[in-house]
Design an enzyme around this catalytic site. Structure first.
Site, PDB file in Angstrom:
ATOM      1  N   GLU A 226      -2.130  18.861  -4.739  1.00 27.16           N
ATOM      2  CA  GLU A 226      -2.105  20.280  -4.407  1.00 27.16           C
ATOM      3  C   GLU A 226      -2.236  20.362  -2.890  1.00 27.16           C
ATOM      4  OE1 GLU A 226      -4.579  24.385  -5.421  1.00 27.16           O
ATOM      5  OE2 GLU A 226      -4.991  22.565  -6.536  1.00 27.16           O
ATOM      6  N   CYS A 260      -4.605  27.212   2.626  1.00 28.72           N
ATOM      7  CA  CYS A 260      -3.281  26.579   2.618  1.00 28.72           C
ATOM      8  C   CYS A 260      -2.161  27.534   2.235  1.00 28.72           C
ATOM      9  CB  CYS A 260      -3.276  25.353   1.716  1.00 28.72           C
ATOM     10  SG  CYS A 260      -4.005  25.626   0.111  1.00 28.72           S
TER      11      CYS A 260
END
Length: 419
Positions: A226, A260
């Site tokens: 991820e 992110c």
């Protein structure tokens, strides 16, 4: 030395042996117990949620101390409240996900039968990040429990107080053969990544993710990565420029830009660029009339990250970019003691600048003009694919979705924010 190149010394060897022994105990318990029933899986999820909810204040305090300054309300929402619907969704679907699927039904008349049954893997490793150090280990662990697995978590060493608290509390809710929490520095993380798990889950940067994948490959361990990246925002020609600028500036500042999925750079029609910058500047000043004394203004998590963001700005400035800090009057920023950097708008970047290639992960927004929508598409396509943990690609902000159709067609998973 890269993150996952291990120095050869007795301390590292001893810790690796300790981790391997823990993995062996979990795998043995899994083999002896067999695939857990529905109630066992749900009970493990319930205990994991109880660990979090019973100790909410302690976790919020620990994360605040790790960051230096971080909004308590934002921490409560992003780390704790935000995970609850996901956990509840997972828990409520476990029974459905455990069901066996019958295949080749027409072939039964010929005596042929086939079915697929979901089977637990065994022991799942989770390597957590520092930007959301609780949420992004609890949710992968919840999924692993739902699938019937045992879990080992390596907490981030960059948020040591949160890591220590999680390690301290876990034994009150779990036997270590069910859930084990590991703390330690980069050497421990490197050793953890080389263990022969049945699956390994990592959240972090693409560079470190590549190293994790290399380490896991030694044992042919399947990996879920991820990762972050440079997320673009395309402002459509007919967008409400005031609203677009306000939304994008606000989104950039979540967790001090240390997310992110934050917008990393914005592509704006050239003729609307000055208006966009003016409105973004106005919004940032409205949001943060003070910074140094503002307990809700998130600091850089540590000094290396503080210095890394400043280095990106210095490199851009030296090479000709316009770097505009939006600092309150009479406040001297950046401030090393508090590790606070003012919201900053950067214009006029070029490909030789580090900021054009590296994920910023700080309170900095790059703004660029584009002549046509196709030019914006080409600029994004000429670079590594935009990536975010949720799978979203570029975000188009528009008052008429038809004007963003070329962008939406290029990235079907993009999010459109209508007027």
């Amino acid at each position: 030395m890269t993150t996952f190149e291990l120095p050869v010394d007795n301390a590292v060897a001893d810790r690796r042996d300790e981790l391997q022994a823990l993995l062996t105990r979990q795998r043995q318990a899994f083999s002896e117990g067999g695939p857990p029933e529905l109630k066992v899986r749900q009970t493990r999820i319930d205990r994991l949620l109880a660990l979090v909810l019973d100790n909410t204040d302690a976790f919020v305090d620990a994360m605040g101390a790790d960051f230096g300054t971080r909004s308590r309300a934002a921490t409560l929402f992003t780390e704790l409240v935000g995970m609850m619907p996901v956990i509840e969704h997972t828990r409520s679907h476990v029974a459905q996900w455990m069901k066996t699927t019958q295949l080749m039904r027409p072939a039964r008349m010929f005596g042929l039968k086939a079915r697929v049954g979901p089977t637990p893997l065994g022991v799942v490793g989770v390597i957590g990040p520092w930007n959301f150090p609780l949420n992004l280990v609890v949710l992968p662990a919840t999924a692993a429990f739902a699938a019937g697995n045992r879990v080992m978590i390596k907490m981030s060493e960059i948020t040591p107080r949160t890591a220590a608290l999680m390690a301290q509390l876990a034994p009150n809710y779990f036997d270590p053969t069910e859930l084990a929490v590991v703390t330690g520095g980069r050497d421990v993380a490197a050793a953890f990544a080389t263990l022969p798990f049945d699956h390994l889950f990592f959240t972090g940067s693409p560079d470190v993710g590549a190293l994790v994948q290399q380490a896991a490959a030694q044992n042919l361990v399947p990996v879920t990565l991820e990762l972050g990246g440079k997320n673009p925002v395309v402002v459509a020609p007919d967008a409400d420029i005031d609203r677009a600028a306000a939304r994008i500036a606000s989104a950039r500042m979540v967790n001090g830009g240390q997310v992110c999925v934050c917008p990393d750079y914005v592509l704006v029609p050239e003729d609307r660029l000055p208006a966009f910058v003016d409105n973004a500047r106005r919004e940032l000043r409205r949001m943060f009339p003070s910074i140094l004394a503002n307990a809700d203004y998130c600091s850089s998590v540590n000094e290396p990250n503080f210095d890394r963001v400043l280095a990106l700005l210095d490199d851009a400035r030296t090479k000709g970019a316009s770097v505009e800090p939006i600092a309150p009057q009479h406040e001297s920023l950046p401030d090393r003691k508090s590790r606070k950097i003012a919201p900053t708008i950067v214009r006029g970047i070029s490909d030789d600048m580090r900021i054009a290639k590296e994920e910023i992960f700080g309170p900095v927004l790059v703004v660029m003009g584009y002549p046509t929508v196709q030019d914006a598409i080409n600029y994004i396509n000429d670079r590594p694919a935009p990536w975010s943990p949720t799978g979203t690609a570029p975000t188009g902000t528009t008052s008429n979705t038809s004007s963003a159709a070329p962008v939406a067609a290029e990235w079907p998973a993009m999010t459109l924010l209508p007027k």
